[in-house]
Scaffold this active site. Structure first.
Site, short mmCIF file in Angstrom:
data_model
loop_
_atom_site.label_atom_id
_atom_site.label_comp_id
_atom_site.label_asym_id
_atom_site.label_seq_id
_atom_site.Cartn_x
_atom_site.Cartn_y
_atom_site.Cartn_z
N LYS A 123 5.68 -4.19 -4.52
CA LYS A 123 7.13 -4.01 -4.47
C LYS A 123 7.69 -4.22 -3.07
CE LYS A 123 11.06 -2.69 -6.31
NZ LYS A 123 11.72 -3.73 -7.12
N GLU A 153 16.83 -17.50 -9.58
CA GLU A 153 16.45 -16.13 -9.94
C GLU A 153 15.88 -16.07 -11.36
OE1 GLU A 153 15.84 -13.59 -8.42
OE2 GLU A 153 15.93 -11.93 -9.84
N CYS A 172 0.84 -1.19 0.00
CA CYS A 172 0.00 0.00 0.00
C CYS A 172 0.88 1.25 0.00
CB CYS A 172 -0.94 0.07 1.19
SG CYS A 172 -2.01 -1.33 1.34
N ARG A 195 3.65 -0.20 -4.98
CA ARG A 195 3.43 -0.75 -3.64
C ARG A 195 2.11 -1.51 -3.53
NH1 ARG A 195 6.84 1.54 0.16
NH2 ARG A 195 5.43 0.90 1.80
N ASN A 225 -1.63 2.11 5.78
CA ASN A 225 -0.76 1.07 5.25
C ASN A 225 -0.35 0.20 6.44
OD1 ASN A 225 1.34 -0.43 4.19
ND2 ASN A 225 2.75 1.30 3.99
N GLY A 226 -0.51 -1.12 6.32
CA GLY A 226 -0.13 -2.02 7.42
C GLY A 226 -1.26 -2.98 7.73
N HIS A 251 15.09 -37.43 -9.74
CA HIS A 251 14.46 -38.05 -8.56
C HIS A 251 12.96 -37.76 -8.52
CE1 HIS A 251 18.24 -39.49 -7.02
NE2 HIS A 251 18.76 -38.31 -7.33
N LYS A 279 12.13 -14.74 -12.04
CA LYS A 279 11.90 -13.58 -12.90
C LYS A 279 10.91 -13.92 -13.99
CE LYS A 279 13.10 -11.11 -11.37
NZ LYS A 279 13.44 -10.48 -10.19
N TRP A 307 -2.90 -2.69 -1.62
CA TRP A 307 -2.62 -4.12 -1.84
C TRP A 307 -3.41 -4.83 -0.75
CZ3 TRP A 307 -0.42 -8.39 0.60
CH2 TRP A 307 -0.04 -9.44 -0.23
N GLU A 363 7.24 -14.55 -12.56
CA GLU A 363 6.51 -13.42 -11.97
C GLU A 363 6.06 -12.40 -13.00
OE1 GLU A 363 8.61 -11.06 -9.01
OE2 GLU A 363 10.49 -11.33 -10.07
C1 F6R Z 1 11.23 -10.54 -7.08
C2 F6R Z 1 11.24 -9.59 -5.99
C3 F6R Z 1 10.95 -10.09 -4.63
C4 F6R Z 1 11.81 -9.33 -3.60
C5 F6R Z 1 11.38 -9.72 -2.18
C6 F6R Z 1 12.23 -9.05 -1.12
O1 F6R Z 1 11.50 -9.92 -8.29
O2 F6R Z 1 11.44 -8.42 -6.19
O3 F6R Z 1 11.11 -11.46 -4.52
O4 F6R Z 1 13.16 -9.65 -3.82
O5 F6R Z 1 10.04 -9.38 -1.98
O6 F6R Z 1 12.12 -7.67 -1.18
P1 F6R Z 1 13.21 -6.74 -0.54
O7 F6R Z 1 14.47 -6.95 -1.28
O8 F6R Z 1 12.67 -5.35 -0.67
O9 F6R Z 1 13.36 -7.16 0.89
#
Ligand code: F6R
Length: 582
Positions: free
Chosen positions: A577, A460, A2, A27, A99-100, A483, A464, A75, A467
């Site tokens: 984010k 990773e 949020c 966010r 937010n929270g 396995h 990527k 969110w 997502e």
């Molecule tokens: C994936 C991504 C998330 C963040 C995770 C941690 O692309 O961005 O998996 O890496 O939510 O976020 P931070 O780094 O802000 O603690």
């Protein structure tokens, strides 16, 4: 999760709030809303979906004259993402954005219902608004103090009140909120990026400090005593929050990597003393979430090669583990935002035991940056796309440099200085990466296989891809596939095989052959030419730098696959984010 923005000043708040919301949309983007106030009315406009939907609605509404407003992008946590649950929420005289998460919201709701309060939404936010309204007589600070004593959980609140149309209030605990200081105008926001085109000056609000703002200035109090806080200046520029001609932030941020990598190299290559001395610890715990955790998987390989004892965990597990700490332990917390709830909890667990903590973090002034014993800023600038790219790369680079400090070797330095230009050349091959994306974008299932550091890279690459493109994808330790999971390999299943480590090259090649003989379409990524038709050959470079040339092509392929599938690249569904809830 949020985003909040509030404004008080000479301008009509509409444009400030809308541009702020657009910057905060990363966010959360389930729904959004604004509230404007003047002495006669509080006007609330909300909509489901992205900020563009809200903007359409605002533009077709007659707005009241106003100099004070609050806004929110959501969110969803409590209650589905519909218009009723969207913020702002108004109960009686009080309108708020939040937010929270309030953990005792349902108990509070039940007792308020018994007192005769009627709720419209299923949000915890409306419960806070009802409490504020209950406690508000003619003193808002008093009402806020009583309310925050009653609620458990995390909150950043922007508050306006029908009886005080010239004022804006805010309070926070666990969730971030700063006060922006302009020329005769003030802001509250979850992120400086939302107001950077208006001001770079800001004040951090401490836990349970209340700010009251009017046209003459702002005052911060805690437990009814005034608190003086220093005014900071953000380094962020409005360009860093701009697309600069790119179609999406994700591609813009990938393309920034060579310059950012070079900046860090220039800063540290002859100044290793500026980096923490990890050698003095016997045990290293590495903790993070999502991509940050995968950065940690790479660093684990670096530090183990340096002879250290390393444990790694995702923060949501680490925080609940029974850990017998040894005094010689360093806990490394990796986080772009510095506000990830689980990573904060993991950090506090170690801090409480007086164990040294080191933050590898992007956002200075964030909770993790402030509360760790040591911090290293990765200096990625603002990362807007929800899927991390440049921050991931800079986290790996900084951890690689910290590892090099433990175990200096000349070859590393020689390769380090070549890295930015090699990275640039790789990223410039956009046509090549687009062609590879063509081979993937119609698929339903993709696998990534590798061993050791290559496996960490696979994790990773796979995250990527899934997502941003919504293609099902899994990363497997190459030796583990047979396995069970190999039963999913079919004619045409795409398997990325990442092979950069000579020590285990032949082993992974054998695993690749196993999937090829079951009809898989292989894409080989390595630093040595191999016979495979589809391949990316990256320059061979020091082992502790090699991931920095393998992950960027995977980021590009994910981007182009998502692009071809018409996905919402910068804001994939269901994500946010900054994950500030558990
Ligand atoms: C994936 C991504 C998330 C963040 C995770 C941690 O692309 O961005 O998996 O890496 O939510 O976020 P931070 O780094 O802000 O603690």
């Amino acid at each position: 999760m949020c985003g909040i923005i509030g404004y008080l000043g000479k301008k009509h708040p509409k444009d400030v709030l809308l541009s702020g919301l657009k910057n905060l949309e990363y966010r959360g983007y389930d729904s959004a809303g604004i509230a404007l106030i003047n002495k006669d009315t509080t006007q609330i406009i909300k909509s489901v979906g992205k900020i563009s939907e809200l903007e359409k609605k605002i533009n077709s509404t007659d707005l009241i004259n106003s100099n004070v407003g609050i806004a929110h992008t959501r969110w969803a946590t409590h209650g589905e993402p519909n218009e009723i649950n969207a913020h702002p929420h108004k109960v009686g005289k009080i309108t708020i954005v939040h937010n929270g998460i309030i953990e005792n919201a349902s108990t509070l709701r039940d007792s308020l219902i018994k007192e005769g309060v009627e709720f419209n939404s299923s949000t915890d936010t409306e419960v806070i608004a009802a409490l504020l309204n209950k406690y508000y007589k003619d003193n808002m600070e008093d009402a806020i103090n009583k309310t925050i004593k009653a609620i458990d959980g995390s909150y950043a609140l922007g508050i306006i009140c029908d009886d005080e149309p010239d004022k804006l209030y805010a309070v926070r605990c666990e969730s971030p909120l700063i006060i922006g200081i302009g020329k005769n105008e003030y802001f509250i926001t979850s992120d400086i990026g939302a107001i950077i085109s208006y001001t770079r000056k800001y004040v951090l609000l401490g836990a349970n400090e209340i700010v009251s703002i009017d046209k003459d200035g702002y005052k911060i109090t805690k437990d009814n005593k005034e608190v003086i806080r220093e005014v900071n200046t953000s380094e962020l520029t409005s360009e860093s929050a701009d697309l600069m001609g790119y179609e999406h932030y994700m591609i813009k941020e990938i393309m920034e990597e060579p310059v950012l990598v070079n900046n860090i190299i220039q800063k540290y290559k002859d100044n290793l003393d500026k980096l923490p001395d990890v050698k003095k610890y016997k045990h290293i715990h590495i903790v993070g979430c999502g991509s940050a955790y995968y950065v940690g998987m790479i660093a684990k390989n670096f530090f183990e090669d340096d002879g250290l004892d390393v444990q790694i965990d995702v923060a949501s597990e680490y925080r609940y583990r029974n850990i017998k700490y040894n005094k010689n332990t360093l806990v490394i917390l990796i986080s772009q935002s510095g506000e990830t709830a689980d990573t904060i909890a993991a950090m506090r667990k170690a801090n409480d035991k007086k164990i040294d903590t080191l933050a590898i973090v992007n956002v200075d002034g964030s909770t993790i940056a402030r509360e760790c014993t040591y911090k290293v800023l990765i200096e990625a600038g603002r990362e807007v796309a929800v899927a991390t790219t440049k921050a991931y790369i800079l986290q790996v680079l900084l951890l690689s440099l910290i590892s090099y400090k433990i175990n200096p070797d000349k070859e590393y330095l020689k390769d380090l200085v070549k890295l930015p230009s090699q990275l640039k050349v790789l990223l410039d091959k956009t046509g090549f990466h687009k062609k590879l994306a063509d081979k993937v974008y119609r698929k339903n299932d993709v696998f990534f296989i590798g061993r050791k550091i290559d496996y960490a890279i696979c994790l990773e690459g796979s995250l990527k891809l899934k997502e941003v493109s919504y293609i099902h994808s899994e990363a497997y330790q190459a030796g583990e596939l047979k396995h069970g999971t190999i039963s999913l390999i079919n004619k045409g299943t795409v398997v990325f095989a990442i092979i950069t480590d000579d020590d285990i090259r032949d082993k992974t090649i054998s695993n690749l052959e196993e999937v090829l003989s079951r009809g898989a379409k292989a894409i080989y990524i390595g630093n040595k030419k191999e016979k495979y038709r589809n391949k990316i050959i990256v320059p061979r470079i020091h082992k502790k730098l090699q991931p920095l040339l393998v992950v960027p092509p995977l980021q590009l392929i994910s981007y182009y696959v998502a692009y071809k599938r018409g996905c919402s690249i910068d804001k994939p569904r269901n994500l946010a984010k900054s994950v500030t809830v558990e």
